[in-house]
Design a protein around this motif. Structure first.
Motif, PDB file in Angstrom:
ATOM      1  N   ALA A 203      52.730  18.483  31.400  1.00 24.74           N
ATOM      2  CA  ALA A 203      52.853  19.794  30.950  1.00 24.74           C
ATOM      3  C   ALA A 203      52.526  21.078  32.117  1.00 24.74           C
ATOM      4  CB  ALA A 203      52.207  20.088  29.584  1.00 24.74           C
ATOM      5  N   THR A 204      51.424  20.654  32.599  1.00 22.33           N
ATOM      6  CA  THR A 204      50.692  21.690  33.469  1.00 22.33           C
ATOM      7  C   THR A 204      51.397  21.645  34.876  1.00 22.33           C
ATOM      8  OG1 THR A 204      48.939  20.208  33.838  1.00 22.33           O
ATOM      9  CG2 THR A 204      48.420  21.970  32.375  1.00 22.33           C
ATOM     10  N   ALA A 205      52.313  20.711  34.926  1.00 25.02           N
ATOM     11  CA  ALA A 205      53.055  20.873  36.382  1.00 25.02           C
ATOM     12  C   ALA A 205      54.267  21.560  36.132  1.00 25.02           C
ATOM     13  CB  ALA A 205      53.309  19.321  36.711  1.00 25.02           C
ATOM     14  N   ILE A 206      55.029  21.948  34.957  1.00 23.96           N
ATOM     15  CA  ILE A 206      56.168  22.371  34.659  1.00 23.96           C
ATOM     16  C   ILE A 206      56.227  23.621  35.753  1.00 23.96           C
ATOM     17  CG2 ILE A 206      57.578  23.209  33.074  1.00 23.96           C
ATOM     18  CD1 ILE A 206      56.409  21.333  31.002  1.00 23.96           C
ATOM     19  N   ASN A 207      55.288  24.642  35.425  1.00 22.48           N
ATOM     20  CA  ASN A 207      55.313  25.998  35.968  1.00 22.48           C
ATOM     21  C   ASN A 207      55.487  25.725  37.606  1.00 22.48           C
ATOM     22  OD1 ASN A 207      55.362  27.622  33.652  1.00 22.48           O
ATOM     23  ND2 ASN A 207      53.359  27.793  33.619  1.00 22.48           N
ATOM     24  N   PRO A 208      54.503  24.862  38.124  1.00 18.46           N
ATOM     25  CA  PRO A 208      54.662  24.838  39.693  1.00 18.46           C
ATOM     26  C   PRO A 208      55.826  24.212  40.011  1.00 18.46           C
ATOM     27  CG  PRO A 208      52.475  23.924  38.926  1.00 18.46           C
ATOM     28  CD  PRO A 208      53.291  24.306  37.659  1.00 18.46           C
ATOM     29  N   ALA A 209      56.534  23.449  39.238  1.00 17.30           N
ATOM     30  CA  ALA A 209      57.906  22.774  39.696  1.00 17.30           C
ATOM     31  C   ALA A 209      59.051  23.797  39.478  1.00 17.30           C
ATOM     32  CB  ALA A 209      58.106  21.556  38.758  1.00 17.30           C
ATOM     33  N   VAL A 210      59.040  24.804  38.528  1.00 15.94           N
ATOM     34  CA  VAL A 210      59.876  25.809  38.296  1.00 15.94           C
ATOM     35  C   VAL A 210      59.683  26.657  39.520  1.00 15.94           C
ATOM     36  CG1 VAL A 210      60.659  27.547  36.763  1.00 15.94           C
ATOM     37  CG2 VAL A 210      60.058  25.430  35.916  1.00 15.94           C
TER      38      VAL A 210
ATOM     39  N   ALA B  80      60.397  33.209  32.210  1.00 20.55           N
ATOM     40  CA  ALA B  80      59.744  32.595  30.989  1.00 20.55           C
ATOM     41  C   ALA B  80      60.146  31.212  30.847  1.00 20.55           C
ATOM     42  CB  ALA B  80      60.426  33.425  29.660  1.00 20.55           C
ATOM     43  N   ALA B  81      59.719  30.781  29.918  1.00 19.76           N
ATOM     44  CA  ALA B  81      59.928  29.347  29.715  1.00 19.76           C
ATOM     45  C   ALA B  81      61.291  29.040  29.448  1.00 19.76           C
ATOM     46  CB  ALA B  81      59.268  28.590  28.572  1.00 19.76           C
ATOM     47  N   PRO B  82      62.001  27.851  30.318  1.00 21.27           N
ATOM     48  CA  PRO B  82      63.417  27.439  30.015  1.00 21.27           C
ATOM     49  C   PRO B  82      63.848  27.529  28.771  1.00 21.27           C
ATOM     50  CG  PRO B  82      62.227  26.255  31.485  1.00 21.27           C
ATOM     51  CD  PRO B  82      61.271  26.983  31.086  1.00 21.27           C
ATOM     52  N   LEU B  83      63.061  26.751  28.024  1.00 24.66           N
ATOM     53  CA  LEU B  83      63.658  26.580  26.517  1.00 24.66           C
ATOM     54  C   LEU B  83      62.177  26.831  25.819  1.00 24.66           C
ATOM     55  CD1 LEU B  83      65.922  23.867  26.715  1.00 24.66           C
ATOM     56  CD2 LEU B  83      66.431  26.177  26.363  1.00 24.66           C
ATOM     57  N   ASP B  84      62.090  26.103  24.280  1.00 31.31           N
ATOM     58  CA  ASP B  84      60.995  26.223  23.677  1.00 31.31           C
ATOM     59  C   ASP B  84      59.784  25.349  24.300  1.00 31.31           C
ATOM     60  OD1 ASP B  84      61.004  23.584  22.319  1.00 31.31           O
ATOM     61  OD2 ASP B  84      63.058  24.736  21.265  1.00 31.31           O
ATOM     62  N   ASP B  85      58.510  25.460  23.983  1.00 32.48           N
ATOM     63  CA  ASP B  85      57.678  24.506  24.521  1.00 32.48           C
ATOM     64  C   ASP B  85      57.909  23.151  24.439  1.00 32.48           C
ATOM     65  OD1 ASP B  85      54.767  26.745  23.214  1.00 32.48           O
ATOM     66  OD2 ASP B  85      56.200  26.867  24.822  1.00 32.48           O
ATOM     67  N   ARG B  86      58.535  22.264  23.477  1.00 32.17           N
ATOM     68  CA  ARG B  86      58.757  21.313  23.566  1.00 32.17           C
ATOM     69  C   ARG B  86      59.766  20.502  24.160  1.00 32.17           C
ATOM     70  NH1 ARG B  86      59.263  20.375  17.000  1.00 32.17           N
ATOM     71  NH2 ARG B  86      60.765  22.184  17.368  1.00 32.17           N
ATOM     72  N   GLU B  87      60.620  21.401  24.624  1.00 35.54           N
ATOM     73  CA  GLU B  87      61.784  21.276  25.429  1.00 35.54           C
ATOM     74  C   GLU B  87      61.635  21.374  27.166  1.00 35.54           C
ATOM     75  OE1 GLU B  87      65.427  22.574  23.927  1.00 35.54           O
ATOM     76  OE2 GLU B  87      65.364  21.258  22.253  1.00 35.54           O
ATOM     77  N   ARG B  88      60.473  22.137  27.414  1.00 33.94           N
ATOM     78  CA  ARG B  88      60.316  22.681  28.594  1.00 33.94           C
ATOM     79  C   ARG B  88      60.270  21.761  29.744  1.00 33.94           C
ATOM     80  NH1 ARG B  88      55.660  26.621  30.413  1.00 33.94           N
ATOM     81  NH2 ARG B  88      57.148  26.611  31.985  1.00 33.94           N
ATOM     82  N   ALA B  89      59.349  20.492  29.308  1.00 33.90           N
ATOM     83  CA  ALA B  89      59.571  19.375  30.325  1.00 33.90           C
ATOM     84  C   ALA B  89      60.820  18.619  30.618  1.00 33.90           C
ATOM     85  CB  ALA B  89      58.385  18.194  29.757  1.00 33.90           C
TER      86      ALA B  89
ATOM     87  N   ALA C 220      63.634  20.200  30.145  1.00 35.01           N
ATOM     88  CA  ALA C 220      64.496  21.191  30.750  1.00 35.01           C
ATOM     89  C   ALA C 220      64.069  21.088  32.439  1.00 35.01           C
ATOM     90  CB  ALA C 220      64.306  22.456  30.547  1.00 35.01           C
ATOM     91  N   ALA C 221      62.782  21.085  32.766  1.00 32.54           N
ATOM     92  CA  ALA C 221      62.291  21.139  34.243  1.00 32.54           C
ATOM     93  C   ALA C 221      62.601  19.892  34.890  1.00 32.54           C
ATOM     94  CB  ALA C 221      60.884  21.331  34.313  1.00 32.54           C
ATOM     95  N   TYR C 222      62.605  18.535  34.238  1.00 32.56           N
ATOM     96  CA  TYR C 222      62.955  17.349  34.672  1.00 32.56           C
ATOM     97  C   TYR C 222      64.510  17.346  35.068  1.00 32.56           C
ATOM     98  CZ  TYR C 222      64.103  12.462  34.832  1.00 32.56           C
ATOM     99  OH  TYR C 222      64.709  11.108  35.119  1.00 32.56           O
ATOM    100  N   ASP C 223      65.236  18.036  34.361  1.00 35.28           N
ATOM    101  CA  ASP C 223      66.775  18.046  34.460  1.00 35.28           C
ATOM    102  C   ASP C 223      66.995  19.000  35.382  1.00 35.28           C
ATOM    103  OD1 ASP C 223      67.224  15.843  32.730  1.00 35.28           O
ATOM    104  OD2 ASP C 223      67.514  17.335  31.150  1.00 35.28           O
ATOM    105  N   GLY C 224      66.327  20.046  35.724  1.00 31.72           N
ATOM    106  CA  GLY C 224      66.581  21.429  36.406  1.00 31.72           C
ATOM    107  C   GLY C 224      65.935  21.501  37.788  1.00 31.72           C
TER     108      GLY C 224
END
Length: 450
Positions: free
Chosen positions: A201-208, A47-56, A58-62
């Motif tokens: 935003a659309t690059a978050i799922n591929p990065a995770v 699922a999303a790491p956090l809520d939608d506004r913090e996903r990017a 979280a993905a940048y840090d993780g």
């Protein structure tokens, strides 16, 4: 006869006991397998790491992939950061130097671009506690952790008249105290609280997924190394089998042993077939490349900028670089535009809205350049902020020279295409040679002979 009957009965009882032991072991193994498959650590659907506004964020840090994409885009667009040139007005230039040094604009500009890429919102706020004689701090407001309310003109939502901040003192501020840029989503938020959406935003799922794939491959190699050997034991009863298995209880921490029963009289034995997980490097490379391409396409950069070599030749790479260059230039204009707006408001804060500033403009008539000094308000003053060039000068030079040699363009066009001012260069060369400057242009025959 009775002895034969007893022997047959004992064999049947032994087979039943062994069959029961086999079923119990199989049941236990299936339970372990189901628990392993249901374990959260091995769940491939996240699922999303956090809520939608913090996903990017979280993905940048993780994740390494999105972090690399953001840092690469920032380096391409801004390099060491936005710099500045000279202003004709001495008061404005002194104010620019002090404001630039106080806010460390080189680093601030890169932070602004990073926040834009991750949040899709830029809200720098000018501090209201600085006296007019001193420069003011510019603080990047965290709209994700501390959401704000945008106030617009009634009947015209595009005209922003203020922002309400979640603080006790001076919660509402007017346009003179901030600059706002928003990457508005295609689908409007029903609550109206989402200011913008991350361009990545659309690059978050591929990065995770990319990060998860690397983790799972490491776990896969760990799982494959847990079974060290298969032990074929001779036993006439389950008790003997358990006794034989007890010999291998003290194995190394990362090792294990499977104990099977075997009939020494007939040679028959139980079998344990182990499924070897596929771990071919070629398959993993295809998956990794797919995720890298997905992130690179969203970020607007070639995949080889993210440490994955492509199969295209140089001509293909150069032709594909144009969209990237335009994306980087648009990001430069975004950051320079925000800094320009902020410094113009800084001038108004310090010296008032009625103050006029000297600015030199050049009127060009053919090859004649006429400098002219005008007085303009802060809102019309050109601020000499600059970002590093993105385009390749070698490619431009080769293209322009080829067109000039083929007489496809004029000398003035060639000079202008390389980023120089034909009129200025004609004037400078005329001053150097003492001529009248009639044959202007950096590519004139006299200029080339010199």
């Amino acid at each position: 006869m009775l002895r034969f009957f007893d022997r047959t009965r004992r064999r049947n009882e032994l087979q039943q006991a062994l069959e029961q032991a086999r079923r119990d072991a199989l049941s236990e193994a299936m339970s372990v397998m189901e628990a392993w498959q249901a374990a959260k650590d091995f769940d491939t659907v996240h699922a999303a790491p956090l809520d939608d506004r913090e996903r990017a964020r979280a993905a940048y840090d993780g994740t390494s992939l999105l972090n690399a994409a953001v840092e690469t885009v920032t380096a391409l667009a801004l390099g060491d950061g936005v710099t500045y040139g000279e202003l004709d007005d001495p008061v404005a230039y002194a104010a620019l130097e002090a404001w630039y040094e106080l806010n460390q604009v080189e680093a601030l500009s890169k932070e602004m671009l990073r926040d834009w890429l991750l949040d899709g919102v830029l809200l720098p706020v000018i501090a209201d506690d600085a006296p007019p004689s001193q420069p003011a701090w510019v603080n990047l407001w965290d709209t994700v952790t501390h959401p704000v309310e945008v106030q617009t003109e009634r009947g015209n939502p595009r005209n922003i008249v203020g922002v309400r901040l979640p603080r006790e003192q001076r919660a509402s501020i007017g346009p003179e105290s901030f600059a706002l840029r928003r990457n508005q989503p295609a689908r409007v938020d029903a609550t109206g609280t989402q200011l913008g959406v991350s361009p990545l935003a659309t690059a978050i799922n591929p990065a995770v997924a990319h990060d998860r794939l690397l983790e799972l491959r490491l776990r896969l190699h760990e799982i494959r190394g847990r079974l060290n050997a298969v032990y074929y034991a001779f036993a006439d009863s389950p008790e003997q089998l358990q006794a034989a298995a007890a010999r291998f209880k003290n194995m190394p921490r990362d090792g294990s042993m499977a104990t099977l029963w075997r009939d020494k009289s007939t040679g028959f034995s139980e079998q344990l077939e182990l499924l070897t997980a596929k771990a071919e490097g070629a398959d993993a490379e295809k998956d990794i490349r797919a995720y890298v391409r997905a992130v690179a396409s969203v970020a607007g950069i070639p995949e080889h900028y993210l440490a994955v070599g492509d199969t295209g030749n140089r001509a293909t790479a150069e032709s594909m670089a144009e969209p990237m260059v335009r994306r980087m230039e648009s990001l430069q204009q975004l950051i320079v535009g925000v800094l320009t707006e902020l410094f113009r408001k800084e001038l108004v804060r310090r010296f008032g809205p009625d103050r006029l500033y000297s600015m030199t403009v050049i009127e060009v008539d053919g090859l004649t350049r006429t400098p002219k000094t005008i007085r303009v308000p802060a809102s019309a003053l050109t601020i000499p902020f600059d970002a590093p060039p993105v385009r390749s000068t070698d490619t431009d030079t080769t293209r322009v020279l080829a067109a000039l040699n083929a007489k496809l363009i004029s000398q003035q066009t060639a000079t202008r295409e390389l980023g120089y001012d034909p009129a200025l260069e004609a004037e400078l060369k005329s001053n150097e040679s003492g001529g009248d400057g009639e044959d202007g242009g950096a590519f004139s025959e006299d200029a080339q002979n010199q």
